[in-house]
Every structure is written in structure tokens, then in C-alpha cells.
Design an enzyme around this catalytic site. Structure first.
Site, PDB file in Angstrom:
ATOM      1  N   GLY A 775     -59.567 -94.018  15.317  1.00 48.59           N
ATOM      2  CA  GLY A 775     -60.109 -94.962  14.338  1.00 48.59           C
ATOM      3  C   GLY A 775     -61.615 -94.928  14.221  1.00 48.59           C
ATOM      4  N   GLU A 811     -58.443 -91.305  21.121  1.00 47.58           N
ATOM      5  CA  GLU A 811     -57.758 -90.232  20.394  1.00 47.58           C
ATOM      6  C   GLU A 811     -58.219 -90.193  18.936  1.00 47.58           C
ATOM      7  OE1 GLU A 811     -53.651 -91.276  21.180  1.00 47.58           O
ATOM      8  OE2 GLU A 811     -53.691 -92.713  19.532  1.00 47.58           O
ATOM      9  N   PRO A 812     -59.475 -89.856  18.721  1.00 45.39           N
ATOM     10  CA  PRO A 812     -60.011 -89.852  17.362  1.00 45.39           C
ATOM     11  C   PRO A 812     -59.612 -88.607  16.572  1.00 45.39           C
ATOM     12  CG  PRO A 812     -61.697 -89.141  18.886  1.00 45.39           C
ATOM     13  CD  PRO A 812     -60.479 -89.472  19.714  1.00 45.39           C
ATOM     14  N   ARG A 850     -57.087 -88.788  -0.968  1.00 48.45           N
ATOM     15  CA  ARG A 850     -57.698 -90.010  -0.431  1.00 48.45           C
ATOM     16  C   ARG A 850     -58.289 -90.937  -1.503  1.00 48.45           C
ATOM     17  NH1 ARG A 850     -61.429 -90.283   2.897  1.00 48.45           N
ATOM     18  NH2 ARG A 850     -60.468 -91.851   4.229  1.00 48.45           N
ATOM     19  N   CYS A 881     -51.218 -84.717 -13.637  1.00 46.92           N
ATOM     20  CA  CYS A 881     -50.784 -85.589 -14.723  1.00 46.92           C
ATOM     21  C   CYS A 881     -50.550 -87.013 -14.229  1.00 46.92           C
ATOM     22  CB  CYS A 881     -49.541 -85.013 -15.376  1.00 46.92           C
ATOM     23  SG  CYS A 881     -49.933 -83.440 -16.112  1.00 46.92           S
ATOM     24  N   GLU A 882     -51.577 -87.635 -13.803  1.00 44.57           N
ATOM     25  CA  GLU A 882     -51.551 -89.040 -13.384  1.00 44.57           C
ATOM     26  C   GLU A 882     -52.913 -89.636 -13.693  1.00 44.57           C
ATOM     27  OE1 GLU A 882     -49.656 -90.781 -10.467  1.00 44.57           O
ATOM     28  OE2 GLU A 882     -48.269 -89.169  -9.955  1.00 44.57           O
ATOM     29  N   TYR A 910     -58.092 -85.520   6.920  1.00 44.58           N
ATOM     30  CA  TYR A 910     -57.055 -86.027   6.007  1.00 44.58           C
ATOM     31  C   TYR A 910     -57.252 -85.509   4.589  1.00 44.58           C
ATOM     32  CZ  TYR A 910     -56.610 -89.082  10.020  1.00 44.58           C
ATOM     33  OH  TYR A 910     -56.474 -89.549  11.300  1.00 44.58           O
TER      34      TYR A 910
END
Ligand code: LLP
Length: 930
Positions: A775, A811-812, A850, A881-882, A910
Site C-alpha cells: 500500500g 509487501e509493497p 487505471r 469503444c467506450e 498495475y
């Protein structure tokens, strides 16, 4: 240095420079004042310097007015000593004028006869009075005082009279011929019938319209002047005060009167910030504000400028600068007319303490003609100005601001007594008002949902939206104000409501200017690697080895950045082991680099376990298996024993006596189900237990992993049941784990988690490891403060000392890799629609989800035109297409063309790992650079 002897033209422009109490308290600061004033004079301006009393002196004078009469002599003596000491440091042989004001002060405090002065009994303080008055230069007669307030005003005015007298002598002695001007000659208080006697004397207002005749008369007397802030005269010629912050106001009045080129307020900070920097170190300097915005910010809490000083400047169209005396070269804040159209943005968040709410129940009288007039007449009668108003059928609630009112409990009690005759009154205090300021607040409401949610958790007494559309205010209990501003500031930036990416408006952060290592943020690695990245964007490759060849979209990872981050974490004293959360980015080269740096791996699926298998085998890296709602088969596969020997420390091949690493990952359980239904999988094994600490944290709701609404962790009420099952099946709980969310910038978070886990571990007995999760956040929006690793270490270290029996693990994922990755994309098409400019590129939500999923902010730059003026406002979109396929809304970029290469930064975590084939677009490829 001496000022130029050449005479200025009669119409030479005026500049007003104002210096506060600390700026006149030492001889070094006086040298700065001389330098600044002389430089303005050199530039051909007439200079008027306005000074406050030496710091602490106004308070001492106030105390002198109210203290017991036997304490007065000592108090006066210490004021005398303080000024004489400063005069000596300033090497003023003769400070006659200062002595004159000391004598005048003594005569006021200790009058010879009741007719001469106000308060104390005659005859007291004869000693000090005599030494000052009788031995000093001849004294101007003091005018007749009519009231205690008028006497207080006359006493308190001496702070500025003394400092300005010292200043005139110092500047002149140091080569800048400076005339002393009595501010009471220039500033005449308005006779405002609504002010009571106290306010009239101690918090007066002045009507200061440009007065060319006064300016000309003053110009005829000299070129550089010094005068007092805080004081003016009334129609009878008596001294009145302008209230707190009065010196700023004086400077503004004088600037207006002289129609100065500008008024410069010299203080200890570079200007106005987006929040109070003492609370929010990432607060950004506001480089330009229009008068109204500055007024709102000053009125709603920023201490740097007194709110009253804006309207005189606004009326006379005199710009107002705020500058830092310690760093005169910093641009500061310039307040003037509204600049050309900018992106609508919240400009600042401010808060005020000491607010009193008066709630008036009217039992249906609201509709009655004249009710409000009656009520407000009472406020007027008590000299109280109302700030915010909320109304309902039977209730009117108003707030009283201590900045605008001389609020004390007597005044409020007297008001309440009077109000009780017309309605039921409740006084709620102390409250605090938190205000968001920005032009066009109403058009930003859709971006404020996070802020509203934050307030939603607290008790809000009143919400008020100003009718000038410049502010939105929440009144809450004062007790919950602490720590709120940093959270709100972050939420506003993340929601794109505080547009800190607008570099023209938002200057450096306070932290960058004044914080430790204030050299400013380091340039990101990819700027130095621009040529290489542009080359990579040209270099066609075929992702699948066949078919279409593409160079973009392509992820590029910078291994040196990752190594540097890994070392920084390994250097934390309080942390025993760091596991890399593989989900952030499982690129094999990254896994290898991190294994080399001695990190372990946190895996959440058989796929991730397999991805690290090779480097684990090579380096003996420990692994955690932390899945969530995983099928039984995943655990079975993970727990197959594959013990392998570890290579020697020097890298040579393992020999017969080599250490054997347990190849088996340490599994984490976070539910009863596995032990209840498949105990045989865990029988006789060691496990970690992930608990739910009933709260989540993080950069977005979707990444908060705590509380009943989140699927993670064992709820505490099931702990005993879990312990029972573990005992029954000989499962040993060797560690506790909690991960409350992702993107946390508050350094105290992990220490808090540690404290909670240690408490639970003590109950279990068999626990050796506390895994505090990942985190660790990286600031994503411009101006957000870095996570303070040293503070994290210190806080965690403190908890650790209380429970040294536990190993502490982190645990990053993100912190290690986010900044190390960029996504290269190529501009495909441009389109204009109404006022909006769309910039299309070949990376969309399929490559980087993201922004669409979390409203995440990624810096975007046009790499082909790096450094060109970013003067076009773009909506940067992808080919999917969004409607949600927006990588960045409202981004300032240079005017771009098809084929330009964009860099979408901070995409190392990510990004690639969450990419998809959506719309059957191929996956973005990735490369690493050393
Ligand atoms: N440990 C556990 C149990 C986790 O679930 C996670 C992340 C981490 C560690 C690493 O968290 P980090 O240090 O990277 O914040 N996709 C989201 C982040 C989701 C994180 C999921 N779990 C994003 O792009 O922001």
C-alpha cells in the site's frame, strides 16, 4: 550602498512595502528592508515602507493595558529595554525619536493627574515615568482621552510608533534618506454608525480612495518614507487601531491613497497556498489570484494576508504582491484583476477555528414579516457581524467568525440573552469552518463526491454555498478538524478538482520550497532517456511474432529506478523483510532485479508463483501465497514441496552442504472455509492469518480492503473459531497479516497496523511474523507530497521497540515499480467538439485501465515536443469503444500532431499487469532498459 541622489520626477510612481513584526525584529532584517527599499528607489519609484510593531510588542502593550497596576512598571521597563537593545544592535547612537515615544508611552501608563490620561491611578510608576519623561526630549502634549478604549488604542499604537522611529533612524543612517510619516496624518477612520465604541476604537475602518493631492503633497516632502501600520486617527484627531492584521490593511489603504504601482506585503512565506502548509506540506503556491478569490481565501482562514486589505486595493486597481523576506527572489503570489480564462479549479482549502454558531428556533415565525430584521437588529446592536446563514421553516442558524468580530463569551452571552426574548437560542461552540475556494464552484460539484463522502462521516452543522459562486463551506465541530485538511487536499487533487497540473497557476509546493531537501522534485528518469524512448517508439516489433508490426503502445521499464527503490526499502531499520507484490508488475526482468536486491515475493495465484519460480530457485527468495477466495486446488498446487538448494552467497553453484530453501510458499488464509472444509491441505503446516481490521485506506474506494464491505480478511469475531480449527488440525499460525489498501501516503499507517496486529498476536501466542501489507503510495498528482519513508521507519521503529519479539514484514508493489514505468503511445487523430479538443492515441483503457477504473491520474507529456509551451487543453483518449476510454481529462499539452509520441508516466505498477485484449486489440509489449 547609498540611494541615487538624482531627484525623482514629481509624478514618479509609488510603491508601498509592508513588513511585519518578525521582519523588523533584528538588525539583519532591517538590512533586508533597506536593500529592498533602495532597489525600488533605484528603479525610479517613490517608496513608502509600512511597519508593524517589533514582534511580541503589541501583545505586551495589550497586556500592559489590562495587567494589575503593580505589574505595570516591570512590564514597561522590559518594553523599554527591548527597544533600547534593538537600537544598540542597529548601532543607532541617538535614537531620539524612539526615546520620545517611550516617554510618551510612560506618560500614558502613569499619568500625573487624572486629567492627563485614562486609566491608572495617579502617582503610580513615578520612578520610570520620571526617568523617561523628564530626562527625554520634550514631549508633544497627549490629547485628551475620553474612554478606556481610546486609552488602550493610544497605548497600543506605540508599538508601531517605536518601530517606525527606529526604522527611520536606521535607514537614514545607512544611506537611504528616509522620512518618518505619522500614519494618522494619512489615514482617517470612517465614522460608521453601526460600530460600537469598542470596534470604533480598536477595529476601525478607513475609506481610502486615491487622493492625488495627498500623493503630490507627500512627494514634495521626499522620496522614501516610513510609517506605521495598524493606526489611524478619528475625526477628533484621536488615535484608533485597525484591528488584527492592521498593518496589511494600512499598507493597502496607503497603496490605494497613493494609487501605487503595487503594494508588496513582505512576510515569512512566499504567498498564498492551496492549503495551510503547516498542515499540508504538499500545498502548492498560488501564483496568481484575482481580488475576489484572494479575498475568499483570506476571509476563510489563510493567515498570510488580512482579508480587509483586499478591498482598498481592488477598488483602486492596485495589484498586491505577497513576498517572502527570506527569499526575495521567489515569485510569490500576485493578486490583481482576473486573469484570462483558466481551467476551472478549486484554488484552496482553508479552515477557521473558533467559530460560534447561534441557532435560533422560531416555532413557525420564519414566515412572519420582520422576524429576521428583529433578530439581526440584535446582532447589530452587539456589534456582531454574521458570516454564514442556514435557514429552515422553524430555524435560522448563523455563524460568527472570530476574525470579523471581537468575540468573547460576554458578548455572546449578552446576545443570547437578548435573542431569547424573540426565539429559542442555542449557542454551539467551538466549531470550525472548512471552505473550498475557487471561481465557479457550482460547475465543479461532480468532482466533489469524495469530499462530500469525507464530510459525510462527520457531523456537519451547516453547509453554505456562497452566492458569488466562489466558496463552499462546511461547519463542523472544532474537535474533528485535526488531520482533515491533508485528506481533503489529497481528495481534491485526485478528483481533478484542484488542478495542480496547471503550472502557470500552481507554483511549487511548500515542501519543495521550504521542506527538507527543498531542491525541488527530481526530474523523472524518462526525461533524460527521451532520445532512447523516441527510438523505441519507432522501432517496429511484432508482439506475437507474426502479423502486424507495431512500435506502440509499448511499456518501458527503467531497472535502475527499481533497484534504487528496493535498496531504500531494504535500508529501513524497522522492517525485517520486504516481499514484492508481484501483481503490480510480473515482468521477468523486474522479478530478477528484485530477487537480486534480496526481496521476497508475495504471490496471489498459481500463475504468479510460477512466474517467480525461476528467480526463487536462483536466489532462494522467500515467497508468500496470499490468494483470496482461491479454489482448493490452488492451495494444493502451491503447497507441493519442492525444496531446492540455495546457491552460495558468492553466486557459485550449490554444493552438498548448501542451505536448502523451503521452496514451499507460506500460505495465508483469510477465512474459516479452508480449515473447515479442507483441513487436510493444511494439516501440520504453518500458515499466516490475514485479519480484517475493519477499516480500509487508499487512493480509491476500489482499492480499500477493509471493513465488512470488503471481501478480504477474517473478521475479528471469527478469530476464536479460527484458532479452534487450527488447534484441531495441528495448523500453526506463525504470522498475522493485514493489508488495508493501496496508495497510502500517510507515513503513520503501518505503525498503526503493527500496533493492532501485535495486540492480536499476543493473544494467539504462536505468532512470529507481522506482515503489515503493502500500500505504500507514490504521489501521482503534481504537488502531492512523497511518502516520508524516514517517518514511516521512525513510527514503525517505535512500535517495534514495544514488541521486539515479532519480525516485521512489508509487501509493497506500487512503490517499487510505479515510477519506473512509462507507456509510450502514438497520436492517432485529433478532433474538436465544441470547446473541447480531443487528442486520440493508440493506447487506451485496454493498455492502461487505471484512469477508467479508479479515476487515476497519470502524467502525460508529448515526448516529441517536450519543453514546447503547453498551451492547448486536451482530452487525451484511446481507441476503445467506450466513453470511459479517457487517459487524461483537461491536460495542458503543446499543440500536437498525428504521429507524435506521448509518454504516459507512472505506469510501471498495475499498467501492463491489468491490460486486456478488449476490442480484440493486441496487448501492449514491454521492454526494460538498464
Ligand atoms: N499485499 C496485498 C495483500 C495486496 O492485495 C496488495 C495489492 C499489495 C500487497 C500491494 O499493494 P501496493 O503496495 O501495490 O499498493 N490495481 C490497483 C491497486 C490494487 C492493489 C491490490 N492489492 C491500482 O492500480 O491502484
Amino acid at each position: 550602498m547609498t540611494a541615487s541622489p538624482s531627484l525623482l520626477a514629481p509624478d514618479a510612481p509609488w510603491v508601498v512595502l509592508k513588513f511585519g513584526g518578525t521582519s523588523v525584529a533584528t538588525v539583519e532584517r532591517w538590512h533586508t528592508i533597506r536593500r529592498l527599499a533602495a532597489a525600488r528607489r533605484e528603479q525610479g519609484m517613490r517608496v513608502l515602507v509600512v511597519v508593524s510593531a517589533v514582534s511580541g510588542v503589541t501583545d505586551a502593550l495589550k497586556a500592559l493595558c489590562t495587567c494589575a497596576s503593580e505589574a505595570r512598571e516591570g512590564a514597561l521597563a522590559s518594553l523599554v529595554a527591548r527597544h533600547r537593545e534593538l537600537a544598540a544592535q542597529m548601532q543607532l547612537d541617538r535614537a531620539d525619536e524612539m526615546e520620545r515615544w517611550l516617554a510618551s508611552l510612560a506618560a500614558l501608563i502613569f499619568p500625573l493627574s487624572p486629567g492627563e490620561g485614562g486609566e491608572p491611578a495617579p502617582g503610580e510608576g513615578a520612578g520610570i515615568r520620571q526617568s523617561l519623561v523628564d530626562s527625554g526630549p520634550p514631549l508633544k502634549p497627549t490629547s485628551r482621552r475620553e474612554s478606556a478604549y481610546s486609552w488602550q488604542a493610544a497605548v497600543q499604537a506605540h508599538g508601531e510608533l517605536l518601530s517606525s522611529a527606529l526604522g527611520a533612524a536606521f535607514l537614514t543612517a545607512n544611506g537611504l534618506a528616509t522620512r518618518w510619516l505619522d500614519a494618522r496624518e494619512a489615514l482617517l477612520a470612517r465614522d460608521l454608525p453601526f460600530l460600537n465604541e469598542r470596534a470604533r476604537r480598536l477595529s476601525a475602518q478607513v475609506q481610502a480612495d486615491p487622493d492625488p493631492a495627498f500623493a503630490a503633497a507627500l512627494a514634495a516632502r521626499g522620496e522614501v518614507f516610513i510609517t506605521q501600520g495598524f493606526i489611524a486617527r478619528d475625526a477628533a484627531g484621536d488615535t484608533v487601531l485597525l484591528g488584527r492584521g492592521g498593518s496589511d490593511t494600512s499598507a493597502a489603504y496607503l497603496g490605494a491613497l497613493l494609487r501605487a504601482t503595487r503594494v508588496e506585503i513582505w512576510t515569512d512565506v512566499a504567498g498564498m497556498f492551496t492549503a495551510d502548509p503547516r498542515e499540508v506540506p504538499g500545498a502548492r503556491l498560488l501564483q496568481h489570484l484575482d481580488y475576489e478569490e484572494a479575498q475568499e481565501i483570506a476571509t476563510t482562514g489563510a493567515k498570510v494576508l488580512h482579508p480587509r486589505c483586499l478591498s482598498p486595493c481592488r477598488r483602486a486597481r492596485v495589484p498586491l504582491w505577497i513576498k517572502d523576506t527570506r527569499f526575495p527572489e521567489l515569485a510569490g503570489t500576485v493578486i490583481g484583476l482576473q486573469p484570462a480564462e483558466a481551467v476551472p479549479s478549486v484554488k484552496a482549502i482553508s479552515s477557521r477555528r473558533g467559530i460560534t454558531l447561534v441557532s435560533m428556533e422560531t416555532s413557525g415565525m420564519w414566515q412572519q414579516v420582520g422576524f429576521l430584521a428583529d433578530v439581526f437588529a440584535l446582532f447589530k446592536q452587539h456589534g456582531l457581524s454574521v458570516d454564514l446563514i442556514g435557514s429552515a421553516e422553524t430555524n435560522v442558524t448563523v455563524s460568527l467568525d472570530p476574525g470579523e468580530n471581537l468575540l468573547d463569551s460576554d458578548v455572546v452571552a449578552a446576545l443570547a440573552t437578548d435573542l431569547a426574548r424573540v426565539c429559542r437560542v442555542k449557542v454551539i461552540a467551538p466549531c470550525a469552518a472548512v471552505t473550498l475556494v475557487g471561481r465557479g464552484m457550482r460547475s465543479m460539484l461532480h468532482r466533489l463526491s469524495g469530499v462530500l463522502a469525507e464530510f459525510g462521516r462527520e457531523r456537519v452543522h451547516l453547509i453554505s454555498q456562497s452566492s458569488n459562486n466562489l466558496n463552499l463551506t462546511f461547519v463542523i465541530d472544532e474537535g474533528i478538524l485535526d488531520g482533515l485538511a491533508p485528506r481533503l487536499h489529497e481528495l481534491l487533487i485526485r478528483a481533478g478538482a484542484l488542478r495542480t497540473d496547471d503550472a502557470g497557476l500552481f507554483g511549487p509546493s511548500w515542501q519543495a520550497l521550504y521542506g527538507a531537501g527543498a531542491a525541488g522534485a527530481r526530474a523523472p528518469w524518462w526525461k533524460a532517456e527521451r532520445a532512447r524512448l523516441l527510438e523505441l517508439a519507432e522501432n517496429l516489433h511484432s508482439p506475437s511474432g507474426r502479423g502486424e508490426k507495431r512500435a506502440t503502445p509499448r511499456y518501458v521499464y527503467h531497472l535502475p529506478t527499481i533497484r534504487e527503490r528496493a535498496r531504500a526499502l531494504r535500508a529501513l531499520w524497522s522492517v525485517d523483510r520486504v516481499y514484492y507484490a508481484v501483481k503490480a508488475n510480473p515482468h521477468p526482468a523486474i522479478l530478477a532485479a528484485l530477487a537480486e536486491e534480496g526481496l521476497g515475493f508475495e504471490c496471489v495465484s498459481p500463475g504468479e508463483l510460477a512466474a517467480v519460480e525461476a528467480v526463487r530457485a536462483a536466489h532462494g527468495s522467500p515467497r508468500l501465497f496470499t490468494p483470496n477466495f482461491a479454489p482448493r486446488a490452488d492451495y494444493e498446487a502451491a503447497l507441493l514441496d519442492r525444496a531446492t538448494p540455495v546457491p552460495e552467497a558468492d553466486g557459485s553453484a550449490p554444493g552438498p552442504g548448501s542451505r536448502v530453501a523451503s521452496a514451499e510458499p507460506l500460505p495465508t488464509l483469510d477465512a474459516l472455509h479452508p480449515l473447515h472444509h479442507w483441513p487436510e491441505v493444511f494439516e501440520g503446516r504453518e500458515v499466516m492469518l490475514r485479519v480484517d481490521l475493519d477499516r480500509g485506506v487508499g487512493h480509491h474506494d476500489k482499492v480499500r480492503t477493509g471493513g465488512a464491505a470488503s471481501k478480504f480478511g477474517l473478521p475479528m469475531e471469527q478469530l476464536d473459531a479460527f484458532l479452534g480449527l487450527a488447534r484441531e488440525h495441528h495448523v500453526r499460525i506463525v504470522g498475522l497479516h493485514a493489508h488495508l489498501g493501496s496508495g497510502v501516503l500517510d507515513a503513520s499507517h503501518w505503525a498503526q497496523v503493527c500496533g493492532q496486529l501485535a495486540g492480536i498476536a499476543d493473544r494467539i501466542g504462536s505468532v512470529r511474523y507481522l506482515d503489515l501489507g503493502g500500500g505504500l503510495g507514490v504521489p501521482s498528482h503534481p504537488g502531492e507530497a512523497e511518502l516520508d519513508l524516514a517517518a514511516l521507519d521512525a513510527a514503525l521503529g517505535e512500535v517495534r521497540r514495544t514488541c521486539p519479539q515479532y519480525e516485521l514484514w512489508l509487501e509493497p508493489g506500487r512503490w517499487l515499480v510505479a515510477d519506473a514505468g512509462v507507456l509510450l503511445a502514438r497520436v492517432t487523430q485529433l478532433k474538436r467538439k465544441g470547446a473541447l479538443h480531443y487528442l486520440g492515441c493508440d493506447a487506451g483503457m485496454h493498455a492502461l485501465i487505471r484512469p477508467a477504473l479508479y479515476d487515476a491520474w497519470h502524467p502525460i507529456e508529448n515526448l516529441s515536443r517536450l519543453g514546447a509551451p503547453a498551451d492547448t487543453l486536451y482530452q487525451v483518449v484511446g481507441p476503445i469503444c467506450e466513453s470511459g476510454d479517457v487517459l487524461g481529462a483537461d491536460r495542458h499539452l503543446p499543440e500536437s500532431r498525428e504521429g507524435d509520441v506521448l509518454v504516459i508516466a507512472q505506469a510501471g505498477a498495475y499498467g501492463e499487469s491489468m491490460a486486456s485484449h478488449y476490442n480484440l486489440r493486441p496487448l501492449a509489449e514491454s521492454v526494460v532498459i538498464e
